[in-house]
Scaffold this motif. Sequence first.
Motif, PDB file in Angstrom:
ATOM      1  N   GLY A  38     -31.153   4.993  53.657  1.00  0.00           N
ATOM      2  CA  GLY A  38     -31.120   3.659  53.294  1.00  0.00           C
ATOM      3  C   GLY A  38     -29.624   3.038  52.899  1.00  0.00           C
ATOM      4  O   GLY A  38     -29.464   2.013  52.440  1.00  0.00           O
ATOM      5  N   ILE A  39     -28.734   3.930  53.236  1.00  0.00           N
ATOM      6  CA  ILE A  39     -27.226   3.640  52.871  1.00  0.00           C
ATOM      7  C   ILE A  39     -26.735   2.618  54.001  1.00  0.00           C
ATOM      8  O   ILE A  39     -26.861   2.958  55.195  1.00  0.00           O
ATOM      9  N   ASP A  40     -26.079   1.518  53.556  1.00  0.00           N
ATOM     10  CA  ASP A  40     -25.671   0.541  54.601  1.00  0.00           C
ATOM     11  C   ASP A  40     -24.304   0.094  54.478  1.00  0.00           C
ATOM     12  O   ASP A  40     -24.018  -1.076  55.174  1.00  0.00           O
ATOM     13  N   SER A  41     -23.629   0.695  53.706  1.00  0.00           N
ATOM     14  CA  SER A  41     -22.237   0.255  53.324  1.00  0.00           C
ATOM     15  C   SER A  41     -21.443   1.653  53.131  1.00  0.00           C
ATOM     16  O   SER A  41     -21.881   2.526  52.435  1.00  0.00           O
ATOM     17  N   VAL A  42     -20.091   1.431  53.131  1.00  0.00           N
ATOM     18  CA  VAL A  42     -19.172   2.479  52.884  1.00  0.00           C
ATOM     19  C   VAL A  42     -19.314   2.580  50.996  1.00  0.00           C
ATOM     20  O   VAL A  42     -19.361   4.069  50.663  1.00  0.00           O
ATOM     21  N   GLN A  43     -19.214   1.735  50.595  1.00  0.00           N
ATOM     22  CA  GLN A  43     -19.621   1.665  49.045  1.00  0.00           C
ATOM     23  C   GLN A  43     -20.790   2.400  48.689  1.00  0.00           C
ATOM     24  O   GLN A  43     -20.904   3.177  47.599  1.00  0.00           O
ATOM     25  N   GLY A  44     -21.869   2.080  49.407  1.00  0.00           N
ATOM     26  CA  GLY A  44     -23.324   2.910  49.137  1.00  0.00           C
ATOM     27  C   GLY A  44     -23.084   4.198  49.535  1.00  0.00           C
ATOM     28  O   GLY A  44     -23.583   5.011  48.583  1.00  0.00           O
ATOM     29  N   PHE A  45     -22.303   4.905  50.422  1.00  0.00           N
ATOM     30  CA  PHE A  45     -21.766   6.258  50.688  1.00  0.00           C
ATOM     31  C   PHE A  45     -21.228   7.052  49.440  1.00  0.00           C
ATOM     32  O   PHE A  45     -21.629   8.005  48.907  1.00  0.00           O
ATOM     33  N   VAL A  46     -20.167   6.190  49.019  1.00  0.00           N
ATOM     34  CA  VAL A  46     -19.371   6.615  47.784  1.00  0.00           C
ATOM     35  C   VAL A  46     -20.159   6.818  46.615  1.00  0.00           C
ATOM     36  O   VAL A  46     -20.511   7.776  45.900  1.00  0.00           O
ATOM     37  N   ASP A  47     -21.003   5.617  46.223  1.00  0.00           N
ATOM     38  CA  ASP A  47     -21.945   5.630  45.378  1.00  0.00           C
ATOM     39  C   ASP A  47     -23.200   7.012  45.275  1.00  0.00           C
ATOM     40  O   ASP A  47     -23.110   7.652  44.408  1.00  0.00           O
ATOM     41  N   ALA A  48     -23.524   7.272  46.661  1.00  0.00           N
ATOM     42  CA  ALA A  48     -24.716   8.417  46.695  1.00  0.00           C
ATOM     43  C   ALA A  48     -23.817   9.577  46.307  1.00  0.00           C
ATOM     44  O   ALA A  48     -24.458  10.482  46.005  1.00  0.00           O
ATOM     45  N   VAL A  49     -22.509   9.924  46.945  1.00  0.00           N
ATOM     46  CA  VAL A  49     -21.950  10.968  46.744  1.00  0.00           C
ATOM     47  C   VAL A  49     -21.625  11.365  45.177  1.00  0.00           C
ATOM     48  O   VAL A  49     -21.887  12.491  44.425  1.00  0.00           O
ATOM     49  N   LYS A  50     -21.374  10.186  44.261  1.00  0.00           N
ATOM     50  CA  LYS A  50     -21.117  10.339  43.013  1.00  0.00           C
ATOM     51  C   LYS A  50     -22.236  10.662  42.450  1.00  0.00           C
ATOM     52  O   LYS A  50     -22.576  11.290  41.326  1.00  0.00           O
ATOM     53  N   GLU A  51     -23.367   9.974  42.483  1.00  0.00           N
ATOM     54  CA  GLU A  51     -24.650   9.906  41.922  1.00  0.00           C
ATOM     55  C   GLU A  51     -25.544  11.222  42.245  1.00  0.00           C
ATOM     56  O   GLU A  51     -25.964  11.998  41.366  1.00  0.00           O
ATOM     57  N   GLN A  52     -25.593  11.752  43.569  1.00  0.00           N
ATOM     58  CA  GLN A  52     -26.412  12.863  43.832  1.00  0.00           C
ATOM     59  C   GLN A  52     -25.435  14.160  44.006  1.00  0.00           C
ATOM     60  O   GLN A  52     -26.239  15.048  43.939  1.00  0.00           O
ATOM     61  N   GLY A  53     -23.890  14.026  43.881  1.00  0.00           N
ATOM     62  CA  GLY A  53     -23.449  15.421  43.955  1.00  0.00           C
ATOM     63  C   GLY A  53     -23.616  16.391  45.085  1.00  0.00           C
ATOM     64  O   GLY A  53     -23.578  15.769  46.201  1.00  0.00           O
ATOM     65  N   ASP A  54     -23.871  17.668  44.594  1.00  0.00           N
ATOM     66  CA  ASP A  54     -23.998  18.511  45.771  1.00  0.00           C
ATOM     67  C   ASP A  54     -25.279  18.446  46.539  1.00  0.00           C
ATOM     68  O   ASP A  54     -25.510  18.869  47.530  1.00  0.00           O
ATOM     69  N   ALA A  55     -26.293  17.532  46.062  1.00  0.00           N
ATOM     70  CA  ALA A  55     -27.497  17.548  46.637  1.00  0.00           C
ATOM     71  C   ALA A  55     -27.355  16.382  48.041  1.00  0.00           C
ATOM     72  O   ALA A  55     -28.120  16.288  48.920  1.00  0.00           O
ATOM     73  N   PHE A  56     -26.095  15.592  47.846  1.00  0.00           N
ATOM     74  CA  PHE A  56     -25.867  14.883  49.044  1.00  0.00           C
ATOM     75  C   PHE A  56     -24.950  15.568  49.902  1.00  0.00           C
ATOM     76  O   PHE A  56     -23.754  16.015  49.871  1.00  0.00           O
ATOM     77  N   LEU A  57     -25.150  15.932  51.189  1.00  0.00           N
ATOM     78  CA  LEU A  57     -24.629  16.934  52.055  1.00  0.00           C
ATOM     79  C   LEU A  57     -24.060  16.005  53.298  1.00  0.00           C
ATOM     80  O   LEU A  57     -24.872  15.148  53.912  1.00  0.00           O
ATOM     81  N   ILE A  58     -22.644  16.233  53.569  1.00  0.00           N
ATOM     82  CA  ILE A  58     -22.231  15.795  54.682  1.00  0.00           C
ATOM     83  C   ILE A  58     -21.628  17.009  55.786  1.00  0.00           C
ATOM     84  O   ILE A  58     -21.063  17.951  55.207  1.00  0.00           O
ATOM     85  N   ALA A  59     -22.349  16.685  57.115  1.00  0.00           N
ATOM     86  CA  ALA A  59     -21.907  17.756  58.018  1.00  0.00           C
ATOM     87  C   ALA A  59     -20.956  17.455  58.735  1.00  0.00           C
ATOM     88  O   ALA A  59     -20.444  16.520  59.383  1.00  0.00           O
TER      89      ALA A  59
END
Length: 331
Positions: free
Chosen positions: A129-150
């Motif tokens: 559901g992320i649709d922007s760079v800021q949304g990505f940044v927010d997801a990384v900050k909020e979800q921490g290690d649960a948000f995985l980047i391959a």
Amino acid sequence: MKKLLVAAGMIVASMTMAQAEWKPDKPITVIVPYPAGGVTDLVVRVIANDLEPVLGQKVVVVNQAGANGSVGTKAVMDSTKDGYTWLSGGVRDIGTYGVMGMLDTGIDDWSPFLVASIGSILSVNPDTGIDSVQGFVDAVKEQGDAFLIATAGPNSSGGSALGAIAQVAGIDPKQLIYDGGNPAILATVSGEAQATTQLSLEQAEMIRAGRLKPLAAIGRTAVVLGDQKIHPISDDFPDLPPTENFVGIYLPDGTPDEVIDTLSKAWVEVVSNSKDLANLCETRGCGVAPMAPEAARAAADPLIAAAAWGLFDRGEAAESPEKFGIMRPAE
């Protein structure tokens, strides 16, 4: 350390292979140190076909994956330096193996022949559901290690691009590391990871199919894929360090001069006129950028420095870049 040769772009265009001293008498092997289907594999197979009529021998592409490219690279390092075994890959990756403590090598140990310039794309699985760079940044900050980047590892194109974003965005993203760009893409598509920062050429088909949602081209120029224009992430982060990479082939130190001369004389003309490469780059978002050793080093050195010092500053490097003669880029 070998003496760098005059760039092929400065050689008189009328020179022909008939004038070259080296005439291979058996097939040439190009090691791709990643699995099939990634950017290096695709580009090298195209160029291998173009070089065969020029060299008069088969150019055989062999995938030898493992340890984020270091297994195949070591195989070329250990091979006989007779001109019949070449390495391929991203110039930033090869330039940072030593810094990462993976292999005792750096760009000074190779004669680089560059093929194409390629940038990365920040993309997410549409289900996030992320649709922007800021949304990505927010997801990384909020979800921490649960948000995985391959990615294909910290010193890969995708890892370096992610590291550059982390620096300017003030985030600490969790990488899920794969043995090559294509496996990282497939992991993001399947939902094993939520995002990827791998190269545009590797992501293009999945973006077109709607299996990946691109948020930004990681760099200072937009990426155009058909009728889709992906804006540069420098619009969001103007202070982004250089993230571009070049894909090419590399002949190890000790390769006979006549081999380097022969390839240098043909390189720019062969690559520039490759219709298959032009089509690949047009459809996959890369740029044809043929350069023989001297020009290749001039283009590669600042990218390697940015990548090496970025790894060091983020605590991902095993050694200081200064140990390998890589000076910190000017602010």
